[in-house]
Design an enzyme around this catalytic site. Structure first.
Site, PDB file in Angstrom:
ATOM      1  N   ASP A  70      40.192  38.888  48.410  1.00  0.00           N
ATOM      2  CA  ASP A  70      40.892  38.659  47.147  1.00  0.00           C
ATOM      3  C   ASP A  70      40.607  37.244  46.651  1.00  0.00           C
ATOM      4  O   ASP A  70      40.024  36.428  47.367  1.00  0.00           O
ATOM      5  CB  ASP A  70      42.410  38.899  47.302  1.00  0.00           C
ATOM      6  N   ASN A  87      56.085  41.145  53.080  1.00  0.00           N
ATOM      7  CA  ASN A  87      56.535  42.373  52.412  1.00  0.00           C
ATOM      8  C   ASN A  87      55.587  43.539  52.690  1.00  0.00           C
ATOM      9  O   ASN A  87      55.665  44.569  52.022  1.00  0.00           O
ATOM     10  CB  ASN A  87      56.653  42.124  50.898  1.00  0.00           C
ATOM     11  N   HIS A 108      52.276  43.491  52.327  1.00  0.00           N
ATOM     12  CA  HIS A 108      51.039  43.556  51.529  1.00  0.00           C
ATOM     13  C   HIS A 108      49.812  43.303  52.403  1.00  0.00           C
ATOM     14  O   HIS A 108      49.884  42.618  53.420  1.00  0.00           O
ATOM     15  CB  HIS A 108      51.089  42.619  50.312  1.00  0.00           C
ATOM     16  N   GLU A 143      50.615  44.443  46.586  1.00  0.00           N
ATOM     17  CA  GLU A 143      52.040  44.268  46.824  1.00  0.00           C
ATOM     18  C   GLU A 143      52.722  45.642  46.952  1.00  0.00           C
ATOM     19  O   GLU A 143      52.120  46.661  46.584  1.00  0.00           O
ATOM     20  CB  GLU A 143      52.657  43.492  45.647  1.00  0.00           C
TER      21      GLU A 143
HETATM   22  C1  F6R Z   1      44.827  36.530  51.964  1.00  0.00           C
HETATM   23  C2  F6R Z   1      45.498  37.814  51.854  1.00  0.00           C
HETATM   24  C3  F6R Z   1      46.936  38.002  52.206  1.00  0.00           C
HETATM   25  C4  F6R Z   1      47.350  37.332  53.512  1.00  0.00           C
HETATM   26  C5  F6R Z   1      48.834  37.522  53.767  1.00  0.00           C
HETATM   27  C6  F6R Z   1      49.301  36.801  55.011  1.00  0.00           C
HETATM   28  O1  F6R Z   1      43.465  36.654  51.602  1.00  0.00           O
HETATM   29  O2  F6R Z   1      44.883  38.726  51.447  1.00  0.00           O
HETATM   30  O3  F6R Z   1      47.213  39.377  52.283  1.00  0.00           O
HETATM   31  O4  F6R Z   1      46.600  37.864  54.576  1.00  0.00           O
HETATM   32  O5  F6R Z   1      49.565  37.049  52.681  1.00  0.00           O
HETATM   33  O6  F6R Z   1      49.174  35.431  54.809  1.00  0.00           O
HETATM   34  P1  F6R Z   1      49.400  34.394  56.002  1.00  0.00           P
HETATM   35  O7  F6R Z   1      48.369  34.721  57.022  1.00  0.00           O
HETATM   36  O8  F6R Z   1      49.177  33.042  55.383  1.00  0.00           O
HETATM   37  O9  F6R Z   1      50.780  34.616  56.487  1.00  0.00           O
END
Ligand code: F6R
Length: 252
Positions: free
Chosen positions: A66, A135, A137, A142
């Site tokens: 992303d 959450n 995702h 989301e």
């Molecule tokens: C980042 C992404 C997100 C993260 C998720 C967890 O490229 O796609 O889905 O993997 O928000 O983030 P952290 O690892 O910072 O808790």
């Protein structure tokens, strides 16, 4: 789903690096990468193995999961800049082997569709590294994102913007939209390694693995994938009802 429960973050990183390493050794490898904190120890472990001569990344192309909409590539918090800082520079992957959507494109919707086509044209992702949001995702899909979604422009929830505000000077600086691989796009990766560490991820992880397949928990879509490895530390695994069974299965 293979569920591996490790004592701590360092052990998670070693196990995740072990899962990725055989694919990196192929002549070419399309490696899907998440940003955020969860995979950073794994990236460090891969960099350590590269420095010791154990692994060579010359045949590896990385593909971003992303990218924030509205940030130019050179912005320090763009995911292009982040993956360079956290991973690719340390393993000698050149910038022209980093693929991702341009969040600063004039038409981000067309850019998302173009990135989706690009992923198909290059033959798909061999191994996708994922984190999970509090959450549930994955990428920026989301809750209540379509389980059939392709790469698209997603609106970030307030919780995700709050969680990611630690990387910005103020919450208002956190972009409101991102281009993300969709849940169907992610599901096309030939193998997936999801990393979850820390207590904040425990309920999302339990919903993803043991909850119903539901858009309420986007990561639950991985239950349908034939080759997923989930690697969690004890804290992230604390809400898993079948933890003992996963331990038993991985011991045999
Ligand atoms: C980042 C992404 C997100 C993260 C998720 C967890 O490229 O796609 O889905 O993997 O928000 O983030 P952290 O690892 O910072 O808790």
């Amino acid at each position: 789903m293979r569920v591996l429960i490790e004592p701590d973050e360092a052990a998670v990183a070693r196990t995740a690096a072990n899962a990725v390493a055989p694919l990196v050794r192929h002549a070419t490898c399309n490696l899907g990468v998440a940003t955020g904190s969860s995979p950073v120890p794994t990236y460090r472990e891969l960099a350590r193995r590269c420095a010791s001569g154990e692994l060579n990344f010359s045949g590896v192309h990385v593909f971003l999961l992303d990218e924030y909409a509205g940030l130019p590539q050179q912005h320090p918090q763009s995911y292009f800049s982040t993956i360079r800082r956290d991973f690719t520079t340390a393993v000698g992957i050149p910038d022209d082997h980093i693929h991702g959507p341009d969040g600063y494109a004039e038409n981000v919707f067309e850019e998302a569709a173009q990135y989706d086509r690009h992923l198909t044209e290059v033959g798909g992702i061999d191994v996708q590294i994922l984190g999970i949001g509090r959450n549930g995702h994955i990428g920026f899909n989301e809750p209540m994102s379509s389980l059939a979604s392709r790469t698209h422009v997603a609106v970030l929830t307030n919780q995700t913007r709050q969680d990611n505000s630690r990387f910005f000077a103020a919450i208002d600086d956190v972009p409101r939209r991102a281009i993300t691989q969709g849940l169907a796009t992610i599901s096309e990766a030939r193998s997936i390694v999801l990393i979850a560490t820390g207590p904040a991820k425990s309920s999302a992880l339990a919903a993803a693995i043991e909850g119903p397949l539901s858009a309420r928990c986007p990561a639950s879509v991985l239950q349908l994938h034939p080759n997923v490895t989930i690697i969690a530390d004890e804290e992230a695994a604390q809400d898993l009802e079948f933890a003992d069974y996963y331990r038993q299965r991985s011991a045999h």
